[in-house]
Design a protein around this motif. Sequence first.
Motif, PDB file in Angstrom:
ATOM      1  N   ILE A 110      12.559  14.491   0.138  1.00  0.00           N
ATOM      2  CA  ILE A 110      11.712  13.690   1.021  1.00  0.00           C
ATOM      3  C   ILE A 110      12.540  12.578   1.653  1.00  0.00           C
ATOM      4  N   SER A 111      11.913  11.803   2.506  1.00  0.00           N
ATOM      5  CA  SER A 111      12.613  10.764   3.258  1.00  0.00           C
ATOM      6  C   SER A 111      13.306   9.769   2.329  1.00  0.00           C
ATOM      7  N   GLU A 125       1.246  13.326   1.464  1.00  0.00           N
ATOM      8  CA  GLU A 125       1.876  13.156   2.770  1.00  0.00           C
ATOM      9  C   GLU A 125       3.399  13.095   2.652  1.00  0.00           C
ATOM     10  N   GLU A 126       3.896  12.791   1.463  1.00  0.00           N
ATOM     11  CA  GLU A 126       5.336  12.627   1.255  1.00  0.00           C
ATOM     12  C   GLU A 126       5.994  13.901   0.725  1.00  0.00           C
ATOM     13  N   LYS A 171       0.851  -1.191   0.000  1.00  0.00           N
ATOM     14  CA  LYS A 171       0.000   0.000   0.000  1.00  0.00           C
ATOM     15  C   LYS A 171       0.884   1.237   0.000  1.00  0.00           C
ATOM     16  N   LEU A 172       0.728   2.050  -1.017  1.00  0.00           N
ATOM     17  CA  LEU A 172       1.546   3.252  -1.135  1.00  0.00           C
ATOM     18  C   LEU A 172       1.036   4.347  -0.202  1.00  0.00           C
ATOM     19  N   PRO A 173       1.948   5.097   0.407  1.00  0.00           N
ATOM     20  CA  PRO A 173       1.504   6.292   1.132  1.00  0.00           C
ATOM     21  C   PRO A 173       1.014   7.335   0.133  1.00  0.00           C
ATOM     22  N   LEU A 174       0.168   8.232   0.574  1.00  0.00           N
ATOM     23  CA  LEU A 174      -0.328   9.279  -0.309  1.00  0.00           C
ATOM     24  C   LEU A 174       0.801  10.258  -0.627  1.00  0.00           C
ATOM     25  N   PHE A 200      -5.270   9.225  -4.146  1.00  0.00           N
ATOM     26  CA  PHE A 200      -4.260   8.942  -5.170  1.00  0.00           C
ATOM     27  C   PHE A 200      -4.119   7.449  -5.405  1.00  0.00           C
ATOM     28  N   GLN A 201      -4.129   6.670  -4.319  1.00  0.00           N
ATOM     29  CA  GLN A 201      -3.984   5.218  -4.462  1.00  0.00           C
ATOM     30  C   GLN A 201      -5.059   4.660  -5.380  1.00  0.00           C
TER      31      GLN A 201
END
Length: 740
Positions: free
Chosen positions: A200-201, A73-74, A67-70, A338-339
């Motif tokens: 980003i991270s 949020e990134e 499951k990808l993060p939105l 987005f997912q």
Amino acid sequence: MQNNFPLSPKQQNLPNQRWLIYPEQPEITKQLAKTLEISPLIAQTLINRDISTIEQAQEFLDPESIKLPLPIEEFPDLDISLNLLQTTISQEQKIAICGDYDADGMTSTALLLRALKYLGAKVDYAIPSRMQEGYGINQRIVKEFHQEGVSLIITVDNGIAAYEPIARARELGVNVIITDHHDIPPKLPPAHAILNPKLISETSPYRGVAGVGVAYILAVSLAQRLGKHQGLIKPLLELFTLGTIADLAPLTGVNRRLVKRGLQYLPHSQLAGVQALIQVSGVQAKEEGRRKKEEGRGKEEEGTCQEGRGKKEEGRGYPPLPPFERGEEEGTQTPKNFQQSVDSGVLNPKSKDNQKSLKPDDIGFRLGPRINAVGRIADPQIVIELLTTDDMGIALERAMQCEEINQQRQQLCEEIEQEAIAWCESSQINLREERVLVVVQPGWHHGVIGIVASRLVERYGVPVFIGTYEEEGEEIIRGSARGIPEFDVFEALQFCDELLGKYGGHRAAGGFSFSAENLDKFRSRLSEFAHQCLEIKHLKPLVSIDAEAEIQELNFDLYRQIDLLHPCGIENKDPVFWSRNVRISEQRIVGKGHIKLTLIKGEIIQAIAWRWGDYFPLPSVVDIAYKMRENTWNGQSNIELELLGVRLPMEISRNSQTSPQNFPQKAEFYYSSRPYTCSLYQIGDVKELRIRNSRGEVLAIQQGQKIGLLGKTRNNAKQVDVSDARFFNLIKAAMSALKL
């Protein structure tokens, strides 16, 4: 004076290579192979990619399960970007895209053009001249956009280092969104919003996206916010796939997941330009290996899950198309996030269309070069029109132009390569002393010398800096660089900072310009840097090998399992195997200097060695390193090998141990996709393990000690706790390489 240049291929019987074979890890290999029902060769390959647990392997083999993060949020500035775009579109103000002339930049430009027009924006674009202006947005483009009444500028695949042009745009009252993926400069431009995965991270699945990936995220997020998602995602994903592979972006994280889908879309593309390009280039889609494997299992396994992972995953596949993607008559439901926007573009696994797919090599070696060639030596507008038109007639015209330009590019590369080789082999340069090759000649085309640099690296195994003069006055030299694993190109350019004008790049490649009067100093400074990080043994082309295989194992079942690893590319390379004592029963030159071979060792198998004509004929019995390939001719498919390396047979068996009395013991290995060398020394009654990275830093650990030393010399080394996971796992890999 004696010519000290290394022997040319025509003077050698075999390629001058160094083989780096990943150490075997039999226990983990056995566990993965048994649990996942895969070949031990595939299991070992997964381990070599730092995938060593069942959970990691399952996620890698089935990227849809993650499951990808939105993105919102990134990427901190994504919400600001969407607000700016939404306001600009609603007020019917002008938007302008500033793109770039490489495949990433051109596909990014086409992607955003398509998306913004679809979403109702007034949008145009500009791309700087490669020959006259060079990379990135500039003052001229900003001025022209302002004069045309542009309210919002969006850069794609550039802009992160363009402080002055962005500052000027702000002075003129123009809003700016930067979308880029290049390294972050010390001072960020004063844009309203910056979207760059380098900000980003490092653990984010979006970290490795190319410029086209950032553009895709922006476009899909905007479509989702505006509720105008229907019919848009598939064509954008096709452009994302083209740009990501052509730009050599890492095929991990979100790139792996989306490229895997995009490769399924491309054979039945909705884009006229992609259809035309596929037609002109002669690319043919292949059935997905996974589906072939499932069909080949027979009825006794009917109903089992995909990829043989156990009944708990039975029925898992790509989620079916939601109603709004099946046809306009079925409604216009809006995705919630987005997912869902991304997932809505997934092919139905039961559809016949899902049985065909392209390979990354089809793009990397067939479609991508035809796009890139235009940016290198012609007008990028040809590609933008190709990828944005819906008129098949125009698309075919533009595709044919790409084909013709690519043929010109090939001819230019061939001519420059031969001239460069002739210069190298008639020069008095000693690469063992210099450890870097600097080649500068007048009259070469700036747009293709980077390709030639890569070929010279393959030929001579050293970092290559190749340049030509910008003008007839021969006052300025402009060039490209390509490195080897132990050599950081960008750090080398930084080491020459005071000698250079403009420069940029990353670890593997770079571009630069400098005054011609500094040529000798530039060559000397590069050699000084090379001596800090390169040893004599590094001055050979590297062949990284995953595992040893028997010729009898090289069948369609193994090939279909390799498909489970796809898409392969940067940071997820195709598996490379090796076999010992193989007899060459027949060999001949084909095409432009390729060798076609028939090999025998228990079984007969065909092989091809690209651009190896200088080594013809090869010895009758050799060890070989290779990739597996499917060759289809007249409706018949066979497995053949693509040779990457060859050497005289080694008498040492793969399970042989180095004598513990023979010190120092030495080995080379890869860990986390980075090259290392390790040595075991006897110091009095104590053994000391030393691990050296490509930057010249050494980790030294004495037997039985928990504290080690890390540094370039013992005098400036710091103490480190080697029980820390990052050191402990590195030490385990080194010990495995040394057969300890």
